[in-house]
Design a protein around this motif. Structure first.
Motif, PDB file in Angstrom:
ATOM      1  N   ARG A 356       0.827  -1.209   0.000  1.00 10.38           N
ATOM      2  CA  ARG A 356       0.000   0.000   0.000  1.00 10.38           C
ATOM      3  C   ARG A 356       0.860   1.257   0.000  1.00 10.38           C
ATOM      4  N   ARG A 357       1.929   1.238   0.784  1.00 14.00           N
ATOM      5  CA  ARG A 357       2.838   2.391   0.792  1.00 14.00           C
ATOM      6  C   ARG A 357       3.475   2.587  -0.586  1.00 14.00           C
ATOM      7  N   PHE A 358       3.913   1.490  -1.171  1.00 11.72           N
ATOM      8  CA  PHE A 358       4.579   1.539  -2.469  1.00 11.72           C
ATOM      9  C   PHE A 358       3.612   2.026  -3.549  1.00 11.72           C
ATOM     10  N   GLY A 359       2.367   1.573  -3.490  1.00 14.17           N
ATOM     11  CA  GLY A 359       1.380   1.963  -4.488  1.00 14.17           C
ATOM     12  C   GLY A 359       1.064   3.439  -4.480  1.00 14.17           C
ATOM     13  N   ALA A 360       1.327   4.103  -3.348  1.00 12.13           N
ATOM     14  CA  ALA A 360       1.048   5.535  -3.256  1.00 12.13           C
ATOM     15  C   ALA A 360       2.146   6.386  -3.888  1.00 12.13           C
TER      16      ALA A 360
END
Length: 458
Positions: A356-360
């Motif tokens: 989720r962090r990476f996708g942001a």
């Protein structure tokens, strides 16, 4: 004029029965297994797929001329009997997942290299962790997890809360979310203990799921798993309609009407081979008494980063390509190079909360983060010549990968109606399989189950 594809896939005549037509929603492994199974038994089938390709959560990624690797689901083992039978029937083959050589671990300030896959952490602490997981998986009922003894407590507690209470050693606390991310693409805060135990039991147990040789990750389909869906779709020809997003399914006493992008399709029955979050996004009339998902049902959190090199250069340094890392984005890597060795491919897994962090991040920052971390994990390698990032978390027609994550209360509420048809609507997909839930094998088995259900209506 007769479509040659349709002629080649002409159904075997069957006795007249109540079910003569079917609409299948979703052209992944589950939907196409169901569709070809029904067509082979004389049922007139139409398959509607929202994407412009078939394959669902399998996807081929070109990395060199004439060479594709898996950007989605990839691995299988000897226990995946239905998938292996289908691979053989379709004229495909498998390639062993190469794990020869030492592994890299970056679990602290410095990276280390050691033989095997066991991380340089306290062996007693990790042994106790796996003993606790074995205890949980042995107690769960894989056929009906909601009937497991103490199911209410286990389905109320998250895996993160369980870890806080049961794991005392810092090495076990460090390794647990990495392990759960690799096995389930889950953040421990997203799943109930019951779902964690069921998932591990359904897949064959902790050690089978975690193993390459002799385990669930032993082989890959040569040339990519997406070929299974492509060849199944080839049997159906023009009966597979791409770019047809389904908006509504309406039933009455005489049949079912599936409303899609290009119009309505009338049939005796419908099969929704969709993840539960997508199945609930479809308007149903009448509405099911129990939905397919709830507020605590989460998307499987997996992003794949495919790093391409001129050859499997790490092997010259005695490395297998396997790594485990305490910090992201790449929490693990594996050698997914084609068998001929003509190109080197490292697949990096970004899972759980890290996904989720990476996708942001912006695409530029994502690529920079992957290249920088790969250089720290494998300082002996040059920069990759190619990098491809496949974000399954935000893919609109998958809603996550490997599979939906069942949160607290989900199994007790939704489990009893997991496979029960809703009138003329039947449910398929790996999330409906209590055998190999979340795996390609589970998807194939769900397709076979739906065929049997529909034939039993006659």
């Amino acid at each position: 004029m007769t479509d040659p594809d349709d002629a080649a896939a002409a159904p075997t005549p069957r006795e007249p029965g109540r079910v003569r037509t079917a609409v299948v929603v979703g052209a992944g492994l589950a939907g196409l297994t169901a569709a070809t199974g029904l067509a082979a038994r004389g049922i007139d089938v139409t398959v509607l797929e929202a994407r412009t390709r078939v394959g669902g959560r399998t996807r081929g990624l070109p990395v060199a001329p004439g060479c594709q690797v898996d950007a989605g689901a990839a691995y299988l083992g000897e226990r995946h009997t239905e998938l292996l039978a289908l691979v053989k029937e379709l004229g495909l083959d498998t390639t062993p997942t190469t794990m020869r050589g030492a592994s890299r671990f970056v679990l602290g300030p410095e990276g280390t290299t050691r033989d095997g896959r066991f991380p340089p952490l306290n062996a007693v602490a990790l042994g106790e962790l796996f003993d606790l997981l074995d205890e949980l998986t042995a107690a769960v009922r894989p056929d009906a997890p909601w009937l497991t003894p103490d199911a209410e407590r286990l389905d109320t507690l998250t895996a993160a809360e369980w870890a806080d209470r049961r794991l005392t050693h810092p090495d076990a606390r460090l390794f647990f979310p990495l392990f759960l991310g690799e096995m389930m693409a889950a953040d421990p805060a997203d799943v109930s203990v019951l779902h964690m135990a069921f998932y591990l039991r359904s897949g064959g147990g902790v050690r089978y799921l975690n193993a390459f040789e002799g385990g669930a990750q032993q082989d890959r389909i040569t040339g990519g798993a997406h070929q299974v869906c492509e060849r199944l779709a080839g049997r159906l020809g023009s009966r597979v309609r791409l770019g047809e997003a389904v908006r509504a399914v309406h039933q009455d006493d005489a049949g079912v009407t599936v409303h899609a992008t290009a119009g309505a399709h009338r049939a005796d029955v419908a099969v929704l081979a969709l993840p539960p979050l997508l199945a609930d996004a479809v308007e149903h009339r009448p509405a099911p008494a129990v939905p397919r998902a709830g507020d605590r049902t989460a998307r499987g959190c997996a992003v794949k980063a495919t790093l391409v090199y001129p050859a499997p250069l790490w092997r010259a340094h005695g490395l297998s390509g396997w790594s485990v890392n305490a910090e992201g984005p790449l929490l693990s890597t594996v050698d997914d190079s084609p068998a001929d060795g003509g190109v080197g491919v490292l697949t990096g897994f970004v899972t759980g909360a890290e996904a989720r962090r990476f996708g942001a991040l912006s695409p530029r920052r994502q690529r920079a983060a992957v290249v920088e971390q790969a250089a720290r994990i494998f300082p002996m390698l040059p920069p990759p010549t190619g990098l491809h990032i496949t974000d399954w978390v935000d893919e609109p027609y998958s809603q996550g990968c490997y599979a939906a994550l069942r949160g607290p209360g989900d199994w007790l509420r939704y489990g009893p109606t997991l496979t029960a048809p809703h009138g003329r609507v039947h449910w398929a997909g790996t999330e409906t399989s209590t055998e190999y839930f979340g795996l390609m094998e589970g998807a194939v088995r769900s397709g076979h189950r739906v065929v049997a259900e529909i034939l039993a209506r006659d």
